[in-house]
Write a protein that holds these residues in place. Sequence first.
Motif, PDB file in Angstrom:
ATOM      1  N   ILE A 125       0.910  -1.121  -0.044  1.00  0.00           N
ATOM      2  CA  ILE A 125      -0.069  -0.044   0.303  1.00  0.00           C
ATOM      3  C   ILE A 125       0.925   1.092  -0.199  1.00  0.00           C
ATOM      4  O   ILE A 125       0.512   2.205  -0.703  1.00  0.00           O
ATOM      5  N   PHE A 126       1.935   1.272   0.741  1.00  0.00           N
ATOM      6  CA  PHE A 126       2.810   2.485   0.748  1.00  0.00           C
ATOM      7  C   PHE A 126       3.634   2.892  -0.607  1.00  0.00           C
ATOM      8  O   PHE A 126       3.776   3.808  -0.911  1.00  0.00           O
ATOM      9  N   LEU A 127       3.541   1.527  -1.271  1.00  0.00           N
ATOM     10  CA  LEU A 127       4.242   1.919  -2.523  1.00  0.00           C
ATOM     11  C   LEU A 127       3.321   2.030  -3.746  1.00  0.00           C
ATOM     12  O   LEU A 127       3.536   2.220  -5.076  1.00  0.00           O
ATOM     13  N   ILE A 128       1.892   2.260  -3.537  1.00  0.00           N
ATOM     14  CA  ILE A 128       1.096   2.170  -4.680  1.00  0.00           C
ATOM     15  C   ILE A 128       1.307   3.316  -5.467  1.00  0.00           C
ATOM     16  O   ILE A 128       1.139   3.219  -6.759  1.00  0.00           O
ATOM     17  N   ASP A 129       1.700   4.586  -4.884  1.00  0.00           N
ATOM     18  CA  ASP A 129       1.734   5.832  -5.961  1.00  0.00           C
ATOM     19  C   ASP A 129       2.959   5.666  -6.776  1.00  0.00           C
ATOM     20  O   ASP A 129       3.273   6.378  -7.625  1.00  0.00           O
ATOM     21  N   GLN A 130       3.779   4.787  -6.247  1.00  0.00           N
ATOM     22  CA  GLN A 130       5.073   4.455  -7.061  1.00  0.00           C
ATOM     23  C   GLN A 130       4.689   3.449  -8.102  1.00  0.00           C
ATOM     24  O   GLN A 130       5.986   3.105  -8.699  1.00  0.00           O
ATOM     25  N   MET A 131       3.643   2.811  -8.292  1.00  0.00           N
ATOM     26  CA  MET A 131       3.735   1.626  -8.966  1.00  0.00           C
ATOM     27  C   MET A 131       3.155   1.925 -10.331  1.00  0.00           C
ATOM     28  O   MET A 131       2.357   2.974 -10.602  1.00  0.00           O
ATOM     29  N   ASP A 132       3.616   1.024 -11.159  1.00  0.00           N
ATOM     30  CA  ASP A 132       3.339   1.382 -12.785  1.00  0.00           C
ATOM     31  C   ASP A 132       2.858   0.021 -13.144  1.00  0.00           C
ATOM     32  O   ASP A 132       3.861  -0.778 -13.476  1.00  0.00           O
ATOM     33  N   PHE A 133       1.587  -0.255 -13.626  1.00  0.00           N
ATOM     34  CA  PHE A 133       1.335  -1.596 -13.873  1.00  0.00           C
ATOM     35  C   PHE A 133       1.658  -1.800 -15.310  1.00  0.00           C
ATOM     36  O   PHE A 133       1.605  -3.155 -15.641  1.00  0.00           O
ATOM     37  N   SER A 134       1.997  -0.997 -16.053  1.00  0.00           N
ATOM     38  CA  SER A 134       2.556  -1.229 -17.318  1.00  0.00           C
ATOM     39  C   SER A 134       3.983  -1.964 -17.380  1.00  0.00           C
ATOM     40  O   SER A 134       4.316  -2.508 -18.366  1.00  0.00           O
ATOM     41  N   LYS A 135       4.575  -1.995 -16.235  1.00  0.00           N
ATOM     42  CA  LYS A 135       5.899  -2.563 -16.298  1.00  0.00           C
ATOM     43  C   LYS A 135       5.651  -4.358 -16.292  1.00  0.00           C
ATOM     44  O   LYS A 135       6.693  -4.953 -16.390  1.00  0.00           O
ATOM     45  N   PHE A 136       4.473  -4.691 -15.891  1.00  0.00           N
ATOM     46  CA  PHE A 136       4.397  -6.073 -16.217  1.00  0.00           C
ATOM     47  C   PHE A 136       4.515  -6.666 -17.918  1.00  0.00           C
ATOM     48  O   PHE A 136       4.799  -7.741 -17.898  1.00  0.00           O
ATOM     49  N   LEU A 137       4.265  -5.611 -18.741  1.00  0.00           N
ATOM     50  CA  LEU A 137       4.388  -6.136 -19.951  1.00  0.00           C
ATOM     51  C   LEU A 137       5.744  -6.147 -20.463  1.00  0.00           C
ATOM     52  O   LEU A 137       6.578  -5.332 -20.110  1.00  0.00           O
ATOM     53  N   PRO A 138       6.125  -6.649 -21.619  1.00  0.00           N
ATOM     54  CA  PRO A 138       5.220  -7.692 -22.277  1.00  0.00           C
ATOM     55  C   PRO A 138       5.199  -8.997 -21.546  1.00  0.00           C
ATOM     56  O   PRO A 138       6.141  -9.323 -21.019  1.00  0.00           O
ATOM     57  N   PHE A 139       4.266  -9.921 -21.746  1.00  0.00           N
ATOM     58  CA  PHE A 139       4.361 -11.197 -21.120  1.00  0.00           C
ATOM     59  C   PHE A 139       5.054 -12.076 -22.457  1.00  0.00           C
ATOM     60  O   PHE A 139       5.266 -11.674 -23.400  1.00  0.00           O
ATOM     61  N   PHE A 140       5.558 -12.984 -21.761  1.00  0.00           N
ATOM     62  CA  PHE A 140       6.333 -14.122 -22.536  1.00  0.00           C
ATOM     63  C   PHE A 140       7.332 -13.424 -23.296  1.00  0.00           C
ATOM     64  O   PHE A 140       7.610 -13.876 -24.508  1.00  0.00           O
ATOM     65  N   GLU A 141       8.105 -12.697 -22.758  1.00  0.00           N
ATOM     66  CA  GLU A 141       9.127 -12.376 -23.510  1.00  0.00           C
ATOM     67  C   GLU A 141      10.403 -13.213 -23.477  1.00  0.00           C
ATOM     68  O   GLU A 141      11.254 -13.126 -24.320  1.00  0.00           O
ATOM     69  N   LEU A 142      10.682 -13.401 -22.267  1.00  0.00           N
ATOM     70  CA  LEU A 142      11.734 -14.192 -21.845  1.00  0.00           C
ATOM     71  C   LEU A 142      11.868 -15.787 -22.703  1.00  0.00           C
ATOM     72  O   LEU A 142      10.924 -16.200 -22.772  1.00  0.00           O
TER      73      LEU A 142
END
Lengths: 73, 368, 539
Positions: free
Chosen positions: B160-177
């Motif tokens: 919760i403390f880090l929510i303001d620093q989160m960016d859920f686009s960092k999860f993309l792209p899937f299946f890259e590795l």
Amino acid sequence: MIFIILIYAFIIIINVPGLLKRKEWRELTAFSILYVIALVLGLMYVLDIPIPSPMKGLQHLIVDILGIEYPQG
Amino acid sequence: MSIEKGKISSQQLLFLIAGFVQGSVLLIDFTVGLTEHQTWMVILAALAITTPVVLSYAVLAKRFPGMNLVQINDMVYGRFLGKVVSVYYIFFFLMTLSFNIRDVGELYTTFLMPDTPFVFLLVVFTATCTYAVTKGIEVLARISHLFVVTGIFILISTFIFLIDQMDFSKFLPFFELPFIRIFQGIHIVSMIPFGETVAFLIIMGCLNNTEHVVKNTFFGLLIGAVSLLIGAARNTAVLGRTQTIWTSPSFQSIRLIDIGTVLTRMDFLIGIGQTILIFLKCSLFFYVLVVAISQLLGLKSYLPLVLPLAAIEVIIAATVYQSPVDHTMITQNAGIIYSTPLVFIIPPLSLLIAKIRGLPKSERGKGT
Amino acid sequence: MFGYLFKKIRYFSLKNKNECMLQNTKPGKNNSEPISPDLEKNLEVIKGILRDSSDVTTHEFNFGHDRKFKGALIFIDSLTDKAEIHKNILQPLMYDVLLLQNNVDMDFTKIDTIRKNLISTTDNLKVTLLSDLLDNLLAGAAILLINGSKEALVIKSEKRESRGIEEPGTESVVRGPREGFVENVKVNIALLRRKIKDTDLCIEKFVIGDKSKTDVYIVYIKSVANPKLIEEIRMRLKRIKIEAILESGYIEQFIEDNPYSIFPTISNSEKPDKVAAKILEGRAAILVDGTPFVLVAPMVFIESFQSVEDYYARPFFASVIRIIRFLSYIISTLGPAIYVALTVFHQELIPTQLLISIAEGRERVPFPAIMEAFLMLFAFDLLREAGVRLPKSVGQTVGIVGAIVLGQASVEAGLISPIMVIVVSSTAIASFAVPAQTDSGTILRYIYLALAGIAGGFGVIMGLLGTLLHLASLRSFGTPYLWPVVPLNFSGLKDVFIRMPLWAMSKRPKAIVWNDFDSNNQNPGLMPSPYKKDNIDSK
């Protein structure tokens, strides 16, 4: 060095009189075997004698001999 | 005939498993080098793969109520082969315990208290674990829920403390590795947090009532896995691709917490939380190790063995690897490979054999 | 040398065996001879046994018509109520008997006749053995011996000086009764009976102590308390073999579950309302003659944080005060340890501004922080101990000296940093908020400080884990010590960290009573509310 001696003496003092009084020979033998192993390892550690690491042996066995390995990527 | 005179309830088992799995929260950090931002996927996949295996442990325990792993091995595989299998397990417990203890030492010498001598930390930590083991499983089971609540609290609050620093686009792209790395990651995660629950085959022998074993094991595993997932997701969302730079992404994301310039530099607090959870894990492992050895040797009580084993463990932990990097490299290769049969193959095999042979046959008079 | 060691070990083991055997065969004082019919002989024997103490008074007299019968009265001067002896024993025997008609033939050599017809007291007892006679004599009774009778009559006529009922010195309250127990156990039982006027209140008596023969009573409510608990307490009390019980603390140390632990597993109190509340919850109280401190078993850790006042005040305030108590316990045990850990090992956790002022304060101090903390804690404990034994006349002066010299002057001389003084004094004050745990708190404080000095935050964490394990493994007469937090019990939690309103706490604590009956429900659903308009006749 002195810590090792104190700690190992401490281990004996806590365990052995109880075992002797209750005449638990089997536990006493198991305890003594493990204690000797621990003592040897402890002395080796303190005297800076390199202790063979089981994981190195396993690594050698699995990677070199059996050839199973994940590619380092 | 069991060594442990204490009994634990199913609910305590749930918390024990959950706390045990939560203890590996920082181990996920080591797989980040491999799986980068797809760690959360790896955790989910590993959970999916290990759930049936872990549930097979529970079914095995239900089938042999009140008997721990060594006794089950003796029954299923016969006297000689059973003992060989048990020795294999004992070796696994011995090594894994030393890895976990070493983890604590590395945690402190790397991040929190770099000037402290390594062995000293190991000794203090192992001393407390020893004290826990001499008190018996009942005491650990009684306080397990405190640990789990603390763990969940820390994870959710940091999230919760880090929510303001989160960016859920960092999860993309899937299946890259490349898939081989994902596969290795899945192997690691299914072995280290989830697979180590094979140790519970001994603790399940102390249950007073095996009715709800399967359900409780599943929920314990689920809670633990969700905790790991929250941790991994938090790290990925906050740090993204830069995770691989840091030695420990968890610590780095905690360091970024900054609430009103008062709550800053809280990495020590997560260190405390992690220590507490690893303490539970190590105490349980230690207990399992001592009980397994005493059961194998046919002793009446496991207490005399505790201290010498503790000394052996400390020295192994201090000398088995040269450095944290060595630790990571070897674990990612040999470490998980040699223990795979123990976790994935042998218990389901035992269950199968038990079903085929119709064990346990205690009703017909054939005892242990 | 090994021969010497070997012999020494053998000597000690043999000595142990000998001592055990000796203890089992030690003869006690065996005075269980019967009383002889000859009066003179009796008197001589008794005086001989009592070694001719000067306060043993014997009074021989004749009574009956024609003064046929000879009797003797023995009592210990300082223990008995002489007026009562004169009025109720000697007067009826010597004078009122003459009011009986002469031809009434009563055989006054039979104690029963005298007892039922002449002696006008209610508390009489007939004894045949010398040991019983002596026991009662030493307890303050008057013994009536008749020439020709093998029995004696014990008349309990003690007079006992006792402190009046006043506010207990160690437990004062703002709101609530100011009665406290006194040293006389009969008065204490009366105080308890006034609070619990129930037919199920059981009072069992034991006499413990070879030389002191102290009266010890167990008080409990039969329908509520667990019978196994009472049985266990009985067994443990019977097991005590000691010469004298001077205070309930002796009993506590003999019957407690964990003599090696620093945490008390039996609570004590001086206030009757507190003890009565505990008895109603299903616990048992142990009253010891000669001390106002009453023991209550079993005890859980949370009880040390609960005070009677919490229940007399209203819930929100009581909850706040209880949370403050928890925080002060944490401060008092962990305060110096956290300070040392932070300043020595983990400076990065302190906000920068504070760090600068701490550094300034510590600049001139010659000692490392741990030594400083130890010295200050030691000085504080010294002050506290000395303060208890100060004569009142000197108290004021020494208090000022302590404050000014140890505090102010040391800081100004550069021996101690000012922040350390603040830390230690807040620790000290906080330690008094939880009176039942001051002894364990003091020891814990030193342990955590040592751990913090050795290993910083890591050491404190390990210390806390060790304490948690120890507490979780303690049991007090079967009840887990950290109940209801550790074996998690939600109905018990209503009274732990906050105090829920009285009408919401309807069940007795399960781990004390150990049954699941609905009779545990004391008052289901009684939240107060104003009367509805319909119930009152409208104007």
